[in-house]
Design a protein around this motif. Sequence first.
Motif, short mmCIF file in Angstrom:
data_model
loop_
_atom_site.label_atom_id
_atom_site.label_comp_id
_atom_site.label_asym_id
_atom_site.label_seq_id
_atom_site.Cartn_x
_atom_site.Cartn_y
_atom_site.Cartn_z
N ASN A 147 8.13 -58.54 -84.14
CA ASN A 147 8.91 -59.58 -84.79
C ASN A 147 9.80 -58.95 -85.85
O ASN A 147 9.30 -58.28 -86.77
CB ASN A 147 7.96 -60.60 -85.44
N PRO A 148 11.12 -59.11 -85.76
CA PRO A 148 12.01 -58.50 -86.75
C PRO A 148 11.71 -58.91 -88.18
O PRO A 148 12.09 -58.22 -89.11
CB PRO A 148 13.40 -58.99 -86.33
N HIS A 149 11.02 -60.02 -88.36
CA HIS A 149 10.71 -60.48 -89.71
C HIS A 149 9.32 -60.04 -90.18
O HIS A 149 8.92 -60.33 -91.30
CB HIS A 149 10.82 -62.01 -89.78
N ALA A 150 8.58 -59.35 -89.31
CA ALA A 150 7.27 -58.82 -89.70
C ALA A 150 7.52 -57.44 -90.30
O ALA A 150 7.56 -56.43 -89.61
CB ALA A 150 6.34 -58.73 -88.49
N ILE A 172 9.11 -42.50 -75.97
CA ILE A 172 8.91 -43.62 -76.90
C ILE A 172 10.14 -43.87 -77.78
O ILE A 172 10.19 -44.85 -78.51
CB ILE A 172 7.68 -43.41 -77.80
N LEU A 173 11.13 -42.99 -77.66
CA LEU A 173 12.27 -43.05 -78.58
C LEU A 173 13.17 -44.27 -78.37
O LEU A 173 13.50 -44.96 -79.35
CB LEU A 173 13.08 -41.76 -78.44
N PRO A 174 13.59 -44.61 -77.15
CA PRO A 174 14.49 -45.76 -77.00
C PRO A 174 13.89 -47.07 -77.49
O PRO A 174 14.57 -47.84 -78.19
CB PRO A 174 14.77 -45.79 -75.49
N VAL A 179 13.75 -51.30 -81.75
CA VAL A 179 13.13 -52.08 -82.82
C VAL A 179 13.83 -51.79 -84.14
O VAL A 179 14.08 -52.70 -84.94
CB VAL A 179 11.62 -51.77 -82.91
N CYS A 180 14.18 -50.53 -84.38
CA CYS A 180 14.90 -50.19 -85.62
C CYS A 180 16.22 -50.95 -85.72
O CYS A 180 16.66 -51.30 -86.83
CB CYS A 180 15.16 -48.68 -85.68
N CYS A 181 16.85 -51.22 -84.59
CA CYS A 181 18.12 -51.97 -84.60
C CYS A 181 17.93 -53.38 -85.15
O CYS A 181 18.89 -54.00 -85.61
CB CYS A 181 18.71 -52.04 -83.20
N THR A 182 16.73 -53.93 -85.09
CA THR A 182 16.48 -55.28 -85.59
C THR A 182 16.27 -55.31 -87.10
O THR A 182 16.22 -56.39 -87.69
CB THR A 182 15.23 -55.89 -84.92
N LEU A 183 16.15 -54.15 -87.73
CA LEU A 183 15.75 -54.11 -89.15
C LEU A 183 16.90 -54.43 -90.09
O LEU A 183 16.68 -54.79 -91.25
CB LEU A 183 15.19 -52.72 -89.50
#
Length: 320
Positions: A147-150, A172-174, A179-183
């Motif tokens: 969840n981007p908000h977690a 595991i990188l992509p 997920v980092c793009c959602t931060l």
Amino acid sequence: NARKRDGEFWYEDGNIILVACDVEFRIYKGLLAVHSPIFSDMFNLPQPTPTTTPDNTHDPTQPAVVHMTDSPEDLRHILRACMPRPDSRFVSTTTREKPDFHAISAYARLGHKYEIDHLLNQALEYLKDIYTDDFDKWTNIPKAIFNPHAVRDATSAISVVNIARLTGCLSILPAALAVCCTLEERLVDGFLREDGIRDHLDVADVRHCIRGLREIRIASGSATLGAFFPYPKPGPNCTDVKECSRSWSATADGLHKQFPWLITIFPFRTTVFAKPSGVHPICSACIEAVEKQIIEERRKVWRRLPELLGMKVLGWGGGN
């Protein structure tokens, strides 16, 4: 600062003292050396002792002292794995253990550093299971994990990216970068480890995220539109062809009102389709057919994920 004894790993008959920052761990070097050739070689080198005899020579009855560059928190995780305590649990009645991420991170980083292969391999296997290259497995992972908000769970992906770079585990990188793009702005803040150190992405991986943020949004919108244009036709199991045809036409025409849903930066979530309000009912058979089509469009995006991030990962998503 004055050093203090660790409350968990201090054995009065231990034969070596490891010092991490201001914390002392008195342990048995043989138990640690058997797990790591690096520790084994380190312990065979001459080491200073904490006290001397009256003639200013080393006291052989005192344990040697080794100063570590690791944090006490990281070292404690390694010692818990290599020197289990009486309350350690080896048999679980649950179907899946959920280890603490800080422990997984320590296993990977220090396992790599000290060549503790069984810890490193177990940590990477766990991360491969979560940050998988398998589309179907990814879409079935509980949404709360990514969840981007977690804040805590999502920002730990920053550490996962760094672990992938450190260990060469590029599969595991992509997913971790996705997920980092959602931060968004939290990407700049980094991930706060339990030892107080903040993990940050290097410049090259920040660049991948900036590119990915743009490209994943474009691909996400295209994937959804690809399932609706031309207008979906009622499926063979449709219960009301005339009504569903009208409803699909109205739904497709109203997609512009769902613009945020179309350009999501997280296109692999489990929620597939939400019919706009004010549209006549669509039968369950038709909804199921369109959801399958959207999933297949997303699968195509998944296969392109490394490309969208501006990188190459051999074998990515080959079975999906």
